[in-house]
Design an enzyme around this catalytic site. Sequence first.
Site, PDB file in Angstrom:
ATOM      1  N   VAL A  50       0.809  -1.112  -0.118  1.00 21.94           N
ATOM      2  CA  VAL A  50      -0.114   0.065   0.049  1.00 21.94           C
ATOM      3  C   VAL A  50       0.915   1.297   0.105  1.00 21.94           C
ATOM      4  O   VAL A  50       0.763   2.049  -0.858  1.00 21.94           O
ATOM      5  CB  VAL A  50      -1.131  -0.094   1.233  1.00 21.94           C
ATOM      6  N   CYS A  51       1.967   1.456   0.785  1.00 22.72           N
ATOM      7  CA  CYS A  51       2.903   2.600   0.775  1.00 22.72           C
ATOM      8  C   CYS A  51       3.405   2.710  -0.552  1.00 22.72           C
ATOM      9  O   CYS A  51       3.372   4.030  -0.678  1.00 22.72           O
ATOM     10  CB  CYS A  51       3.900   2.263   1.837  1.00 22.72           C
ATOM     11  N   THR A  52       3.680   1.665  -1.025  1.00 21.42           N
ATOM     12  CA  THR A  52       4.374   1.784  -2.518  1.00 21.42           C
ATOM     13  C   THR A  52       3.446   2.533  -3.521  1.00 21.42           C
ATOM     14  O   THR A  52       3.871   3.565  -4.169  1.00 21.42           O
ATOM     15  CB  THR A  52       4.962   0.508  -3.283  1.00 21.42           C
TER      16      THR A  52
END
EC number: 1.11.1.27
Length: 222
Positions: A45-47
């Site tokens: 998700v962070c990517t």
Amino acid sequence: MPGILLGDVFPNFEAETTIGPIRFHDFLGNSWGILFSHPRDYTPVCTTELGRAASLSREFSKRNVKMIALSIDSVEDHHGWSKDIIAYNEASDNTLPFPIIADDKRELAIELGMLDPDERDKDGMPLTARCVFVIGPDKKLKLSILYPATTGRNFDELLRVIDSLQLTAEKRVATPVDWKPGDSVMVPPNIPEDEAATLFPAGVFTKDLPSGKKYLRYTPQP
């Protein structure tokens, strides 16, 4: 209680980042700022989030907003992960258009109330949640949003919010639900009718309501 409230002067912290050491107020200068944290480098998700933030960086720059990210990873990890973000975006740039803070001791995350108690690393230590802080040129907190680690943010919405914050900082108006630049804005209740007529020469339009109260007042965006 850790954390920072709307209207507080944002801490002038020092930190190691992917562009070297910074002092936060010096980094911002006379710009607006958006500081956003993510739980961990090399996570899915962070990517996607930092990829979207990078693709919108020119839109933030147009609004005189400097972006800076944060997680509890090292500068070395940030640099390595940045290559994955750039590849995810299929971009030709070699570096991200904003720095990432390395808060590997969690000191800043604790000071700003960023930790997510329900998301922990393999050692049982809490990870940073998905915080968003918007800071004005006066270095005061203008907006904060806190998402859990499992929910990715909408950076288009952050642009919309910044448009509202910047407009309402300059003009004595408020923005209604789902407002977008160019839409009509609202006249706050604390402005008397005679003053509103002077402030808003394009006209003030009141919606009739069953209560008979004249509080839903609109005017074209000044």
